[in-house]
Design a protein around this motif. Structure first.
Motif, PDB file in Angstrom:
ATOM      1  N   ASN A  45       0.832  -1.200   0.000  1.00  0.00           N
ATOM      2  CA  ASN A  45       0.000   0.000   0.000  1.00  0.00           C
ATOM      3  C   ASN A  45       0.871   1.255   0.000  1.00  0.00           C
ATOM      4  OD1 ASN A  45      -2.491  -1.221  -0.068  1.00  0.00           O
ATOM      5  ND2 ASN A  45      -2.944  -0.952   2.093  1.00  0.00           N
ATOM      6  N   ALA A  46       1.881   1.244   0.842  1.00  0.00           N
ATOM      7  CA  ALA A  46       2.758   2.406   0.952  1.00  0.00           C
ATOM      8  C   ALA A  46       3.509   2.663  -0.345  1.00  0.00           C
ATOM      9  CB  ALA A  46       3.748   2.220   2.100  1.00  0.00           C
ATOM     10  N   ALA A  47       3.849   1.589  -1.045  1.00  0.00           N
ATOM     11  CA  ALA A  47       4.586   1.717  -2.302  1.00  0.00           C
ATOM     12  C   ALA A  47       3.662   1.891  -3.501  1.00  0.00           C
ATOM     13  CB  ALA A  47       5.462   0.487  -2.520  1.00  0.00           C
ATOM     14  N   SER A  48       2.356   1.920  -3.261  1.00  0.00           N
ATOM     15  CA  SER A  48       1.354   2.073  -4.329  1.00  0.00           C
ATOM     16  C   SER A  48       1.529   1.034  -5.434  1.00  0.00           C
ATOM     17  CB  SER A  48       1.417   3.491  -4.925  1.00  0.00           C
ATOM     18  OG  SER A  48       1.073   4.453  -3.970  1.00  0.00           O
ATOM     19  N   GLU A 107      14.605  -2.047  -3.217  1.00  0.00           N
ATOM     20  CA  GLU A 107      15.362  -2.279  -4.453  1.00  0.00           C
ATOM     21  C   GLU A 107      14.432  -2.369  -5.660  1.00  0.00           C
ATOM     22  OE1 GLU A 107      18.621  -5.446  -6.338  1.00  0.00           O
ATOM     23  OE2 GLU A 107      17.935  -5.658  -4.251  1.00  0.00           O
ATOM     24  N   LYS A 108      13.335  -3.084  -5.516  1.00  0.00           N
ATOM     25  CA  LYS A 108      12.416  -3.291  -6.632  1.00  0.00           C
ATOM     26  C   LYS A 108      11.737  -1.994  -7.045  1.00  0.00           C
ATOM     27  CE  LYS A 108       9.612  -5.246  -9.573  1.00  0.00           C
ATOM     28  NZ  LYS A 108      10.105  -5.769 -10.879  1.00  0.00           N
ATOM     29  N   TYR A 109      11.350  -1.186  -6.072  1.00  0.00           N
ATOM     30  CA  TYR A 109      10.573   0.023  -6.369  1.00  0.00           C
ATOM     31  C   TYR A 109      11.427   1.289  -6.364  1.00  0.00           C
ATOM     32  CZ  TYR A 109       7.034  -3.467  -5.226  1.00  0.00           C
ATOM     33  OH  TYR A 109       6.290  -4.632  -5.179  1.00  0.00           O
ATOM     34  N   ASN A 110      12.735   1.080  -6.468  1.00  0.00           N
ATOM     35  CA  ASN A 110      13.681   2.200  -6.623  1.00  0.00           C
ATOM     36  C   ASN A 110      13.605   3.215  -5.484  1.00  0.00           C
ATOM     37  OD1 ASN A 110      14.640   1.260  -9.201  1.00  0.00           O
ATOM     38  ND2 ASN A 110      12.737   2.033 -10.099  1.00  0.00           N
ATOM     39  N   ILE A 111      13.578   2.689  -4.284  1.00  0.00           N
ATOM     40  CA  ILE A 111      13.597   3.545  -3.099  1.00  0.00           C
ATOM     41  C   ILE A 111      14.994   3.491  -2.510  1.00  0.00           C
ATOM     42  CG2 ILE A 111      12.636   3.910  -0.792  1.00  0.00           C
ATOM     43  CD1 ILE A 111      10.136   2.362  -1.914  1.00  0.00           C
ATOM     44  N   SER A 218       6.479  12.680  -0.704  1.00  0.00           N
ATOM     45  CA  SER A 218       7.359  13.837  -0.843  1.00  0.00           C
ATOM     46  C   SER A 218       8.784  13.353  -0.651  1.00  0.00           C
ATOM     47  CB  SER A 218       7.020  14.901   0.207  1.00  0.00           C
ATOM     48  OG  SER A 218       7.897  15.982   0.102  1.00  0.00           O
ATOM     49  N   ILE A 219       9.625  13.578  -1.638  1.00  0.00           N
ATOM     50  CA  ILE A 219      11.003  13.093  -1.588  1.00  0.00           C
ATOM     51  C   ILE A 219      11.913  14.197  -1.062  1.00  0.00           C
ATOM     52  CG2 ILE A 219      12.956  12.213  -2.928  1.00  0.00           C
ATOM     53  CD1 ILE A 219      10.898  11.050  -4.881  1.00  0.00           C
ATOM     54  N   TRP A 220      12.623  13.884  -0.020  1.00  0.00           N
ATOM     55  CA  TRP A 220      13.601  14.813   0.559  1.00  0.00           C
ATOM     56  C   TRP A 220      14.985  14.213   0.313  1.00  0.00           C
ATOM     57  CZ3 TRP A 220      12.235  18.873   4.371  1.00  0.00           C
ATOM     58  CH2 TRP A 220      10.849  19.070   4.460  1.00  0.00           C
ATOM     59  N   GLU A 221      15.805  14.886  -0.443  1.00  0.00           N
ATOM     60  CA  GLU A 221      17.146  14.392  -0.738  1.00  0.00           C
ATOM     61  C   GLU A 221      18.153  15.073   0.192  1.00  0.00           C
ATOM     62  OE1 GLU A 221      16.835  13.295  -5.475  1.00  0.00           O
ATOM     63  OE2 GLU A 221      18.188  14.875  -4.795  1.00  0.00           O
ATOM     64  N   PHE A 222      19.022  14.265   0.741  1.00  0.00           N
ATOM     65  CA  PHE A 222      20.030  14.780   1.657  1.00  0.00           C
ATOM     66  C   PHE A 222      21.417  14.461   1.128  1.00  0.00           C
ATOM     67  CE2 PHE A 222      16.238  14.002   4.111  1.00  0.00           C
ATOM     68  CZ  PHE A 222      16.131  15.125   4.910  1.00  0.00           C
ATOM     69  N   THR A 223      22.346  15.289   1.478  1.00  0.00           N
ATOM     70  CA  THR A 223      23.735  15.002   1.127  1.00  0.00           C
ATOM     71  C   THR A 223      24.263  13.964   2.099  1.00  0.00           C
ATOM     72  OG1 THR A 223      24.679  16.674   2.593  1.00  0.00           O
ATOM     73  CG2 THR A 223      24.003  17.413   0.396  1.00  0.00           C
TER      74      THR A 223
END
Length: 244
Positions: A45-48, A107-111, A218-223
């Motif tokens: 569900n979370a990964a739609s 890995e499968k859902y590119n997270i 919402s994707i938050w990218e961090f260094t």
């Protein structure tokens, strides 16, 4: 959902976006164990994930089971392998199997599971099944899981509904909350949601945006660089919770 629990934030948020559900009596039962199929439903569900038209080969899953499409989709996507031709329907999911399913789903859902901490072997690491060791390490270094407080991981231990909510929330959902940064308890609140490590370092925010294929996220990218909490507070006027 009536819940007075350390995982209240995670549970209510996932409930609001329909990733999880409660019981007919209005409770969530956070301390109740989660079955393998129940956890899969939360995860997919979370990964739609689209579960339509998927078919399973597991001998203990029939077309009449409520979890048929969920298990079938997870088998199709390589999230689960089963044991001796069976899925293990009705069994409580163990902590090591939860990690395995989550790591495979990532890995499968590119997270991307960003490394935030150095690998820290649990005292009972040798008790973790071979197939799960790498997954446990990945989630530990990403800050998604931690131990039992005594240096152990308890790989065969059962996962509660509260634990499952925390793990799924930590992977798929932004876990930042709005806090007035001049408050004395900012550090404690950031630490509570897993955003401050033992050295009071916070990952530096690079950019944030909505996922095009899944607008719920919402994707938050961090260094890779951690910055001191004080520097974070100096740079940020506020930490805003992502709202839909």
């Amino acid at each position: 959902i009536k819940v007075d629990n350390w995982a209240k934030t995670y549970i209510e948020y996932l409930y609001d976006i329909k990733c999880i559900s409660g019981y007919d009596d209005g409770t969530f039962r956070p301390d109740q164990s989660v079955s393998r199929e129940e956890f899969l439903k939360m995860l997919l569900n979370a990964a739609s994930v689209d579960t339509t038209d998927a078919e399973t080969t597991f001998g203990d899953i029939t077309a009449d089971d409520w979890c048929y499409s969920v298990v079938a989709a997870a088998e199709r996507d390589g999230i689960i392998n089963g044991d001796n031709g069976n899925f293990g329907k009705g069994r409580s999911i163990t902590r090591e199997d939860m990690c395995t399913m989550v790591a495979r789903a990532a890995e499968k859902y590119n997270i991307k599971l960003n490394v935030q901490y150095s690998a820290d072997l649990f005292d009972d690491y040798n008790n973790i099944s071979d197939y799960a060791q790498d997954s446990v390490t990945k989630l530990q270094t990403a800050g998604i899981i931690n131990g039992m407080g005594d240096g152990t991981f308890a790989p065969k231990g059962e996962v509660t509904r509260a634990m499952a909510a925390k793990v799924i929330y930590g992977i798929f959902i932004t876990i930042l909350i709005f806090i007035p940064l001049d408050k004395k308890n900012v550090q404690d609140q950031l630490r509570t949601i897993g955003f401050v490590n033992h050295a009071d370092m916070v990952p530096e925010l690079k950019r944030k945006y909505k996922d095009k294929q899944n607008p719920r996220i919402s994707i938050w990218e961090f260094t890779a660089r951690g910055i001191p909490l004080k520097e974070w507070k100096d740079k940020q006027a506020a930490i805003q919770q992502y709202r839909h």
